[in-house]
Scaffold this motif. Structure first.
Motif, mmCIF file in Angstrom:
data_model
loop_
_atom_site.group_PDB
_atom_site.id
_atom_site.type_symbol
_atom_site.label_atom_id
_atom_site.label_comp_id
_atom_site.label_asym_id
_atom_site.label_seq_id
_atom_site.Cartn_x
_atom_site.Cartn_y
_atom_site.Cartn_z
ATOM 1 N N LEU A 1 6.691 -6.453 -60.198
ATOM 2 C CA LEU A 1 5.862 -5.622 -59.328
ATOM 3 C C LEU A 1 6.774 -4.770 -58.462
ATOM 4 O O LEU A 1 7.829 -5.223 -58.014
ATOM 5 N N VAL A 2 6.359 -3.529 -58.226
ATOM 6 C CA VAL A 2 7.076 -2.640 -57.314
ATOM 7 C C VAL A 2 6.223 -2.462 -56.071
ATOM 8 O O VAL A 2 5.047 -2.079 -56.157
ATOM 9 N N ILE A 3 6.793 -2.786 -54.918
ATOM 10 C CA ILE A 3 6.081 -2.636 -53.643
ATOM 11 C C ILE A 3 6.649 -1.418 -52.944
ATOM 12 O O ILE A 3 7.831 -1.359 -52.601
ATOM 13 N N SER A 4 5.804 -0.421 -52.739
ATOM 14 C CA SER A 4 6.246 0.867 -52.228
ATOM 15 C C SER A 4 6.797 0.775 -50.818
ATOM 16 O O SER A 4 6.382 -0.077 -50.021
ATOM 17 N N ASN A 5 7.713 1.665 -50.533
ATOM 18 C CA ASN A 5 8.237 1.816 -49.174
ATOM 19 C C ASN A 5 7.195 2.413 -48.249
ATOM 20 O O ASN A 5 7.289 2.311 -47.037
ATOM 21 N N TYR A 6 6.165 3.073 -48.836
ATOM 22 C CA TYR A 6 5.150 3.759 -48.041
ATOM 23 C C TYR A 6 3.888 2.925 -47.932
ATOM 24 O O TYR A 6 3.514 2.209 -48.872
ATOM 25 N N GLY A 7 3.208 3.042 -46.806
ATOM 26 C CA GLY A 7 1.945 2.373 -46.603
ATOM 27 C C GLY A 7 0.786 3.233 -47.044
ATOM 28 O O GLY A 7 0.738 4.424 -46.756
ATOM 29 N N ARG B 1 14.371 2.088 -51.577
ATOM 30 C CA ARG B 1 13.772 1.224 -50.561
ATOM 31 C C ARG B 1 12.590 0.429 -51.096
ATOM 32 O O ARG B 1 12.089 -0.477 -50.426
ATOM 33 N N ASN B 2 12.093 0.807 -52.274
ATOM 34 C CA ASN B 2 10.985 0.059 -52.865
ATOM 35 C C ASN B 2 11.460 -1.326 -53.283
ATOM 36 O O ASN B 2 12.499 -1.465 -53.932
ATOM 37 N N ARG B 3 10.696 -2.348 -52.927
ATOM 38 C CA ARG B 3 11.028 -3.706 -53.336
ATOM 39 C C ARG B 3 10.562 -3.941 -54.760
ATOM 40 O O ARG B 3 9.518 -3.424 -55.186
ATOM 41 N N VAL B 4 11.328 -4.725 -55.503
ATOM 42 C CA VAL B 4 10.947 -5.152 -56.847
ATOM 43 C C VAL B 4 10.868 -6.670 -56.804
ATOM 44 O O VAL B 4 11.843 -7.339 -56.438
ATOM 45 N N VAL B 5 9.704 -7.218 -57.158
ATOM 46 C CA VAL B 5 9.493 -8.667 -57.061
ATOM 47 C C VAL B 5 8.853 -9.175 -58.340
ATOM 48 O O VAL B 5 8.247 -8.425 -59.107
ATOM 49 N N SER B 6 9.002 -10.480 -58.561
ATOM 50 C CA SER B 6 8.328 -11.115 -59.687
ATOM 51 C C SER B 6 6.855 -11.287 -59.338
ATOM 52 O O SER B 6 6.444 -11.094 -58.191
ATOM 53 N N GLN B 7 6.063 -11.658 -60.315
ATOM 54 C CA GLN B 7 4.639 -11.843 -60.055
ATOM 55 C C GLN B 7 4.376 -12.996 -59.102
ATOM 56 O O GLN B 7 3.319 -13.072 -58.477
ATOM 57 N N SER B 8 5.369 -13.875 -58.960
ATOM 58 C CA SER B 8 5.227 -14.975 -58.005
ATOM 59 C C SER B 8 5.783 -14.612 -56.632
ATOM 60 O O SER B 8 5.742 -15.426 -55.706
ATOM 61 N N GLY B 9 6.323 -13.412 -56.490
ATOM 62 C CA GLY B 9 6.813 -12.942 -55.202
ATOM 63 C C GLY B 9 8.306 -13.059 -54.993
ATOM 64 O O GLY B 9 8.819 -12.711 -53.921
ATOM 65 N N GLU B 10 9.041 -13.518 -56.007
ATOM 66 C CA GLU B 10 10.490 -13.652 -55.878
ATOM 67 C C GLU B 10 11.156 -12.283 -55.873
ATOM 68 O O GLU B 10 10.825 -11.411 -56.686
#
Length: 355
Positions: free
Chosen positions: A231-237, A263-272
């Motif tokens: 998952l990619v979590i954007s730097n922007y809200g 600055r975008n976070r990249v995480v696993s589907q479990s949040g790692e």
């Protein structure tokens, strides 16, 4: 002739299509990347040059800065647009350039006037008796009224024109991004923007749904060599709320790639937490070759500001009245160092297979 050429998105596409290019770019970092890639580059201000400096160029392209139009419709953006449209009328009337330049220098933000430079180049080429055969321009959606004004001017000069908004994922780019595109061609009755080849992305809709004549949209996972979903979590809200940050899965196309992509976070589907995107990966989401030689400073900004080469291939083919780019041509974007022999062999194999 590529004005405001950046790190080379449009030129990468043109070179892969067999069209020689030269770009004018003021940013030293982008010029460093261009030169590392072997692209012909003039580091300077497009206002200091004109068609007479490049007499062999018969195609004009560019993506002028547009920050002052991003709030078009109200306030500063609306005023900037009104100012530009007024200057276009003066240019069509062939007012002396010195007077126009003097008035442009009085504007609050000089970037507003830069959107006029492609038109200046086009009119100077027309007046010299050597008009460009084709003109290709692109920018953010807010610039569309300027492209409409360009269309009216160039239609009166004997060009067929078309302009509109294109969605990058509808052309196989693994990213949702809207661009205002303008194309014009001399000595023809009609020119049209390229037809979509892929389905448009819709949140929550399976990529297999939609028009069966079009390919499914391309995902981040399709182009990035990561052996896992993420998952990619954007730097922007979303909506300006920092608590509502946009999320895209690797089974979807990326959100618009910006200069802040690192600055975008990249995480696993479990949040790692996982490794964030490298420059090569960010470039791939823009459809640059995986081995493109990103160099200099502010590489993230270079990538975010660039034209996706895959989209540019489709736009250029439409502007030249060519068939849409072949699968072999599009595959050639995977590697910048693909030799001419390799590209020829790939094309021959495609023809032999009847593709």
């Amino acid at each position: 002739m590529d004005l405001f050429a950046g790190p080379g998105g449009l030129d990468v596409a043109a070179e892969k299509l067999g069209v020689a290019t030269v770009g004018v770019e003021w940013d030293p970092a982008a010029c460093t990347t261009r030169r590392a890639a072997g692209l012909a580059t003039i580091q300077g201000d497009v206002r200091d040059y004109g068609p007479a400096d490049f007499p062999d160029a018969d195609v004009l392209a560019g993506g002028p800065p547009c920050q002052t139009f991003t709030v078009a419709g109200v306030g500063a953006g609306r005023k900037a647009l009104d100012d530009v449209l007024a200057f276009i009328k003066r240019m069509v009337a062939r007012e002396p350039r010195a007077q126009i330049d003097q008035d442009l220098a009085k504007m609050e933000d000089e970037r507003t006037g830069l959107v006029l430079q492609p038109l200046r180049w086009a009119l100077e080429a027309i007046d010299s008796g050597k008009p460009y055969k084709a003109i290709v321009l692109e920018q953010v959606p807010a610039v569309l009224p300027v492209w409409q004004a360009y269309a009216e001017v160039l239609a009166a000069e004997g060009y067929a024109t078309d302009f509109g908004l294109l969605k990058t994922e509808a052309y196989g780019v693994p990213q949702t991004r809207r661009r205002a595109v303008f194309i014009a061609r001399k000595d023809t009755q009609k020119v049209e923007l390229p037809e979509a080849t892929h389905r448009a992305y819709r949140k929550g809709v399976e990529r297999t749904e939609g028009d069966s004549r079009l390919d499914p949209w391309v995902t981040m996972g399709d182009v990035l060599q990561r052996p896992y979903t993420f998952l990619v979590i954007s730097n922007y809200g979303t909506g300006g709320d920092p608590k509502l940050r946009g999320r895209r899965g690797s089974w979807e196309p990326s959100a618009t790639v910006t200069g802040k992509i690192s600055r975008n976070r990249v995480v696993s589907q479990s949040g790692e937490e996982l490794d964030r995107f490298t420059h090569s990966e960010a470039g791939c989401l823009q459809t640059f070759p995986r081995d493109y030689p990103w160099s200099g400073r502010d590489i993230g900004q270079q990538i975010g500001n660039a034209v996706p080469p895959r989209l540019a291939m489709h736009i250029l083919s439409a502007a030249f009245d060519w068939e849409p780019p072949s699968k072999a041509a599009l595959r050639s974007l995977e590697s910048w160092t693909m030799s001419e022999k390799e590209a020829t062999e790939a094309q021959a194999a495609e023809v032999a297979a009847g593709v």
